[in-house]
Design an enzyme around this catalytic site. Structure first.
Site, PDB file in Angstrom:
ATOM      1  N   ARG A  96     -10.305 -11.430   1.695  1.00 20.77           N
ATOM      2  CA  ARG A  96     -11.137 -12.491   1.114  1.00 20.77           C
ATOM      3  C   ARG A  96     -10.403 -13.834   1.142  1.00 20.77           C
ATOM      4  O   ARG A  96     -11.030 -14.889   1.238  1.00 20.77           O
ATOM      5  CB  ARG A  96     -11.573 -12.099  -0.302  1.00 20.77           C
ATOM      6  CG  ARG A  96     -10.451 -11.947  -1.282  1.00 20.77           C
ATOM      7  CD  ARG A  96     -10.838 -11.124  -2.509  1.00 20.77           C
ATOM      8  NE  ARG A  96     -10.813  -9.690  -2.241  1.00 20.77           N
ATOM      9  CZ  ARG A  96     -11.132  -8.752  -3.125  1.00 20.77           C
ATOM     10  NH1 ARG A  96     -11.525  -9.099  -4.344  1.00 20.77           N
ATOM     11  NH2 ARG A  96     -11.091  -7.482  -2.808  1.00 20.77           N
ATOM     12  N   LYS A 156       0.839  -1.200   0.000  1.00 20.79           N
ATOM     13  CA  LYS A 156       0.000   0.000   0.000  1.00 20.79           C
ATOM     14  C   LYS A 156       0.876   1.253   0.000  1.00 20.79           C
ATOM     15  O   LYS A 156       2.005   1.204   0.472  1.00 20.79           O
ATOM     16  CB  LYS A 156      -0.862   0.023   1.275  1.00 20.79           C
ATOM     17  CG  LYS A 156      -1.986  -0.977   1.300  1.00 20.79           C
ATOM     18  CD  LYS A 156      -2.787  -0.847   2.586  1.00 20.79           C
ATOM     19  CE  LYS A 156      -3.925  -1.855   2.643  1.00 20.79           C
ATOM     20  NZ  LYS A 156      -4.932  -1.694   1.586  1.00 20.79           N
TER      21      LYS A 156
HETATM   22  N1  BES Z   1      -8.190  -3.755   4.218  1.00 18.39           N
HETATM   23  C1  BES Z   1      -8.266  -3.380   2.858  1.00 18.39           C
HETATM   24  C2  BES Z   1      -9.523  -2.596   2.509  1.00 18.39           C
HETATM   25  C3  BES Z   1      -9.605  -1.185   3.039  1.00 18.39           C
HETATM   26  C4  BES Z   1      -8.929  -0.172   2.424  1.00 18.39           C
HETATM   27  C5  BES Z   1     -10.403  -0.912   4.124  1.00 18.39           C
HETATM   28  C6  BES Z   1      -9.033   1.125   2.897  1.00 18.39           C
HETATM   29  C7  BES Z   1     -10.535   0.386   4.585  1.00 18.39           C
HETATM   30  C8  BES Z   1      -9.833   1.398   3.973  1.00 18.39           C
HETATM   31  C9  BES Z   1      -8.243  -4.622   1.968  1.00 18.39           C
HETATM   32  O1  BES Z   1      -7.454  -5.660   2.437  1.00 18.39           O
HETATM   33  C10 BES Z   1      -7.676  -4.200   0.658  1.00 18.39           C
HETATM   34  O2  BES Z   1      -6.566  -3.788   0.629  1.00 18.39           O
HETATM   35  N2  BES Z   1      -8.464  -4.308  -0.413  1.00 18.39           N
HETATM   36  C11 BES Z   1      -8.035  -3.898  -1.703  1.00 18.39           C
HETATM   37  C12 BES Z   1      -8.539  -4.899  -2.712  1.00 18.39           C
HETATM   38  C13 BES Z   1      -8.018  -4.671  -4.101  1.00 18.39           C
HETATM   39  C14 BES Z   1      -6.523  -4.927  -4.147  1.00 18.39           C
HETATM   40  C15 BES Z   1      -8.734  -5.598  -5.038  1.00 18.39           C
HETATM   41  C16 BES Z   1      -8.591  -2.506  -1.980  1.00 18.39           C
HETATM   42  O3  BES Z   1      -9.734  -2.254  -1.606  1.00 18.39           O
HETATM   43  O4  BES Z   1      -7.868  -1.694  -2.516  1.00 18.39           O
HETATM   44 MN    MN Z   2      -5.462  -5.473   1.877  1.00 14.23          MN
END
Ligand code: BES
Ligand code: MN
Ligand code: ZN
Length: 487
Positions: free
Chosen positions: A341, A267
């Site tokens: 997931r 991230k």
């Molecule tokens: N924990 C995150 C989702 C999230 C992001 C929650 C920001 C709250 C605030 C999750 O694990 C994630 O990173 N999801 C990705 C999925 C994508 C790579 C398909 C996302 O939402 O960017």
């Molecule tokens: Mn994530």
């Protein structure tokens, strides 16, 4: 948590009265309006009952705090909850040790006295929430608010019962907030396991699996995400037999990512600290269990929490890897940041194997949900119209709101993989829905609802009832209402 009690008579020298639009008094206010200080205050006309406006009036040997409640027709249980929170904060700030409050005199359409007392008590307790255990500088010595008497006119027994329920629900919410707010170096998978194991009730059995047990059980998707971390995962199973029968339980599954750096698909640095909140789904499940055992709710529950960090160690799982899950389905990992997931696949498959009556999962699953709904509603998806309908109603009642998104079959195609059974991302379009589609592959036909709490689980600005910027406890009040309706 401060002491809150129900009384039908005056208990202390500080009283809180509502003032409706145009400075209209309710019964209790009417009874003191002939006092000259109150009469002068009302005659001055500067307080017009605007929602949330507060003003103290000093009588001969007591104090009245008037709080604006706005227009009667516009009152809701949530407004009552908010007013109570504002009052609690004000009294505490002003070093009032105890007070009587007359807010249950307010008429709220379709609400019983019990509903009003519950909303008020929730507002009082949640509005006083703090998380300051890590601030070592000594606080200025001051009188803290210690007790509130909710003065009711009517059936005190019902009000007492509502208060007891509110106490359990607030304590579950506060537990969920505390778990969420703990930093990632404290709230690890091991810590979550310890916290789960510490919840105790004669009808509750908790099993916390360590890494060896997880390997033995075959939770291989959880292990894949855990590969990048130096600390062990945990898999928590909680069985509560409150109904004392063999009826199939309601399964609650919660994402327990104690820190999500994204893994190899790392991230960006900005706000990455907020990913300590990526275990708020598991915190909701634990908060609900805490409230349920405090209330001795006569239902059967199964709790399942997969927990790990998602980091970038030398053994971390990688984009392109194919992971075989507990259920046997294979996942092509296209983005290691779509890890929620992946770990939930094992937890949902395990839960489904126990043949529960239904499954509800809680997960801070997608950034796309934050974009779609912001902080005002949890994303709701699933296969059971009955569960979804009831959750929408509970959301309206508790103001722990949900909004349904569609799960049309066509969305499922976005996660078809050419070389494995499914891909762990379906691209940017409809990201919240395709994540839910992914989860749907693991529930084995059991009626299921999915709550994407990514936008609601924490709020860095804070709200009236969640005044500390941080974890909100989203999902606890919602599903407690749902479960109480089932019981
Ligand atoms: N924990 C995150 C989702 C999230 C992001 C929650 C920001 C709250 C605030 C999750 O694990 C994630 O990173 N999801 C990705 C999925 C994508 C790579 C398909 C996302 O939402 O960017
Ligand atoms: Mn994530
Ligand atoms: Zn995550």
């Amino acid at each position: 948590m401060i002491k809150i009690s129900i009384s039908t008579t005056k208990q202390s020298s500080v009283s809180v009265f509502p003032l409706l639009d145009g400075a209209a008094l309710t019964t209790s206010g009417e009874s003191i309006k002939s006092d000259s200080a109150v009469a002068n205050f009302l005659a001055a006309g500067e307080h017009q009952g605007k929602f949330g406006a507060m003003r103290s009036v000093y009588l001969a040997d007591e104090r009245a705090l008037f709080i604006g409640a706005g227009e009667t027709e516009k009152l809701t249980l949530h407004k009552l909850r908010t007013l109570a929170a504002k009052v609690a904060q004000k009294l505490n700030k002003n070093s009032v040790e105890q007070a009587d409050i007359y807010l249950s005199e307010l008429e709220v359409s379709d609400a019983s006295l019990a509903d009003k007392v519950q909303a008020m008590a929730e507002g009082l307790w949640l509005g006083l929430y703090t998380f300051d255990t890590y601030q070592t500088k000594e606080k200025e010595a001051k009188t803290e608010l210690a007790a509130i008497h909710i003065i009711v006119d009517g059936d005190a027994t019902q009000a007492e019962q509502a208060l007891a329920a509110a106490k359990a629900i607030a304590s579950g919410t506060i537990f969920a907030r505390d778990l969420g707010n703990e930093p990632g170096n404290v709230c690890t998978p091991e810590y979550l396991g310890d916290q789960a194991a510490a919840l105790s009730h004669p009808k509750l059995k908790t099993t916390v699996m360590d890494k060896a047990a997880i390997e033995k059980a075959g939770f291989t998707a959880l292990l894949a995400v855990n590969q990048g971390s130096d600390i062990e995962p945990r898999f928590i199973v909680m069985e509560y037999n409150g109904a004392n029968n063999n009826n199939a339980p309601i399964a609650l599954v919660g994402k327990g990512l104690t820190f999500d750096a994204g893994g190899i698909s790392i991230k960006p640095a900005g706000q990455m600290d907020e990913m300590k909140f990526d275990m708020c789904g598991s915190a909701a499940v634990l908060g609900i269990f805490k409230a349920v055992i405090e209330m001795d709710l006569p239902i059967n529950l199964l709790g399942v929490i997969p927990s790990t960090e998602n980091l970038l160690g030398g053994s971390a799982y990688k984009p392109g890897d194919i992971v075989t899950t507990y259920k046997g389905l294979t996942i092509e990992v296209l983005n290691t940041d779509a890890e929620g997931r992946v770990i939930l696949s094992d937890a949902l498959a395990y839960a489904a194997e126990q043949k529960p009556a239904e499954i509800i999962d809680f997960a801070t699953l997608t950034g796309a949900c934050v974009i779609a709904l912001g902080g005002q509603a949890t994303g709701l998806m699933g296969t059971s119209d009955d569960i979804k309908k009831s959750l929408v109603q509970s959301g309206q009642k508790t103001h722990d709101r949900v909004w349904e998104m569609p799960m049309f079959d066509e969305y499922q195609e976005q996660i078809d993989s050419k070389i494995a059974d499914i891909k762990n991302t379906g691209g940017r379009e409809a990201g919240t829905i395709t994540a839910a589609c992914f989860l749907s592959r693991f529930v084995d036909g059991i009626p299921w609802a999915h709550l994407d709490i990514a936008g609601t689980a924490w709020n860095m600005k804070g709200t009236d009832i969640s005044p500390v910027g941080g974890a909100t406890g989203a999902g606890v009040r919602l599903v407690m209402d749902y479960l109480r309706n089932k019981a």
